[in-house]
Design an enzyme around this catalytic site. Structure first.
Site, PDB file in Angstrom:
ATOM      1  N   LYS A 149      -0.024   4.354  -0.799  1.00 24.12           N
ATOM      2  CA  LYS A 149      -0.432   5.619  -0.124  1.00 24.12           C
ATOM      3  C   LYS A 149      -0.257   6.569  -0.941  1.00 24.12           C
ATOM      4  CE  LYS A 149      -0.211   3.625   4.445  1.00 24.12           C
ATOM      5  NZ  LYS A 149      -0.314   3.524   5.813  1.00 24.12           N
TER       6      LYS A 149
ATOM      7  N   GLU B 256      -4.721  -4.727  10.873  1.00 21.37           N
ATOM      8  CA  GLU B 256      -3.501  -3.778  11.211  1.00 21.37           C
ATOM      9  C   GLU B 256      -4.011  -2.977  12.363  1.00 21.37           C
ATOM     10  OE1 GLU B 256      -1.526  -1.827   7.403  1.00 21.37           O
ATOM     11  OE2 GLU B 256      -3.531  -1.274   7.284  1.00 21.37           O
TER      12      GLU B 256
ATOM     13  N   HIS C 165      -9.441   0.965   5.250  1.00 19.22           N
ATOM     14  CA  HIS C 165      -8.095   1.274   5.802  1.00 19.22           C
ATOM     15  C   HIS C 165      -8.359   2.199   6.961  1.00 19.22           C
ATOM     16  CE1 HIS C 165      -3.886   2.685   6.493  1.00 19.22           C
ATOM     17  NE2 HIS C 165      -3.699   1.482   6.101  1.00 19.22           N
TER      18      HIS C 165
ATOM     19  N   SER D 235       3.785  -1.496  10.344  1.00 19.99           N
ATOM     20  CA  SER D 235       5.334  -1.477  10.452  1.00 19.99           C
ATOM     21  C   SER D 235       5.923  -2.872  10.041  1.00 19.99           C
ATOM     22  CB  SER D 235       5.624  -0.964  11.923  1.00 19.99           C
ATOM     23  OG  SER D 235       5.377   0.273  12.399  1.00 19.99           O
TER      24      SER D 235
ATOM     25  N   GLY E 151       3.172  -1.113   4.462  1.00 17.46           N
ATOM     26  CA  GLY E 151       2.828   0.498   4.180  1.00 17.46           C
ATOM     27  C   GLY E 151       3.928   1.143   3.621  1.00 17.46           C
ATOM     28  N   GLY E 152       4.682   1.806   4.537  1.00 21.99           N
ATOM     29  CA  GLY E 152       6.109   2.577   4.147  1.00 21.99           C
ATOM     30  C   GLY E 152       6.962   2.115   3.435  1.00 21.99           C
TER      31      GLY E 152
ATOM     32  N   GLY F  48       3.159   2.935  10.759  1.00 17.66           N
ATOM     33  CA  GLY F  48       3.965   3.947  10.777  1.00 17.66           C
ATOM     34  C   GLY F  48       4.498   4.173  11.900  1.00 17.66           C
TER      35      GLY F  48
ATOM     36  N   GLU G  40      -6.820   4.959   7.709  1.00 17.85           N
ATOM     37  CA  GLU G  40      -6.713   6.305   7.500  1.00 17.85           C
ATOM     38  C   GLU G  40      -8.109   6.427   6.928  1.00 17.85           C
ATOM     39  OE1 GLU G  40      -2.236   5.438   7.002  1.00 17.85           O
ATOM     40  OE2 GLU G  40      -3.290   5.597   5.300  1.00 17.85           O
TER      41      GLU G  40
ATOM     42  N   ASN H 282       0.890  -1.118  -0.022  1.00 22.04           N
ATOM     43  CA  ASN H 282       0.190   0.060   0.004  1.00 22.04           C
ATOM     44  C   ASN H 282       1.040   1.340   0.086  1.00 22.04           C
ATOM     45  OD1 ASN H 282      -1.628   1.994   0.324  1.00 22.04           O
ATOM     46  ND2 ASN H 282      -2.358   1.378   2.483  1.00 22.04           N
TER      47      ASN H 282
END
Length: 243
Positions: A12, A161, A89, A203, A224-225, A167, A91, A10
């Site tokens: 983002k 998650e 999600h 993470s 993610g990141g 993050g 967010e 993802n």
């Protein structure tokens, strides 16, 4: 025997067009399969379609079509030959105030368009500290998936998650993840009478993936990141697909 776990990236709202060009040059050095799914910003989706990996959209509209400026429908996503969509999600729930009802509507429209769904669920740190994790997860699962037929539910994957881990560099222990995934699978089995794959996200990175991949009941990862760095994401993929 190679693992059949999947890895979903993802990305983002990250990377410029120039950075995406460099990213693609790195990832296209290897062949992939449907165990790997990239979810870039919608603007970049056409650059990823038609390759050796799966492609998903990060969000779809709660409407079938019409005058909803800036939105993308499930039908439009499917017409671009996308494989799946992320829905629910944290967010989206937090920043865009998406309720369980909105999440369910998006799932309904996605399934109608024959788009597979990755349903995201998770608890906040406050809910975790208050020992409400299981209560929150059960509510999210039941409210999102009630009323769907078995053939529809087979097109859905759940991604767990914990919001407090996204993050932050913090992750639950392997034992906590294992227990929570078991709980999720039991809820799905008891409430919906079906077995469903469950991914872990929060993470996940190239440093902890080997440890996370020791969890027996995990079916894959939502990254993610780390998925925005091609070299790091490829290291994660390598561990999951080949370990």
């Amino acid at each position: 025997m190679a693992s059949k776990r999947i890895v979903v990236g993802n990305m983002k709202m990250n990377l410029t067009a120039q950075e995406i060009n460099k990213y693609l040059k790195v990832i296209e050095k290897k062949e992939y399969n449907n165990q790997v799914i990239f979810c870039p910003s919608s603007l970049y989706l056409p650059y990823f379609v038609g390759k050796t990996y799966g492609v998903g959209i990060q969000n779809i509209a709660a409407y079938e079509n019409g005058a909803y400026t800036g939105e993308i429908s499930a039908l439009q996503a499917k017409s671009m030959h996308l494989d799946c969509t992320l829905i629910g999600h944290s967010e989206r729930r937090e920043y865009f105030k998406e309720t369980d009802e909105v999440v369910r509507q998006k799932i309904k429209l996605s399934l109608q368009a024959n788009l597979k769904v990755i349903l995201c669920i998770g608890e906040t740190e406050e809910e975790r500290d208050s020992l409400k994790t299981y209560k929150v997860l059960k509510k999210q699962i039941v409210n999102a998936l009630k009323g769907f037929e078995e053939k529809e539910l087979k097109k859905i994957i759940i991604a767990y998650e914990p919001i407090w881990a996204i993050g932050t560099g913090k992750t639950p222990s392997n034992e906590e993840i294992k227990d929570t995934i078991s709980f999720i699978k039991d809820i799905v089995k008891d409430s919906l009478h079906i077995n469903m794959s469950v991914l872990y996200g929060g993470s996940v990175n190239e440093k902890n993936i080997a440890s996370l991949n020791q969890i027996e009941n995990i079916d894959g990862y939502l990254v993610g990141g780390a998925s925005t760095k091609a070299d790091k994401f490829m290291k994660i993929i390598e561990v999951v697909v080949n370990q």
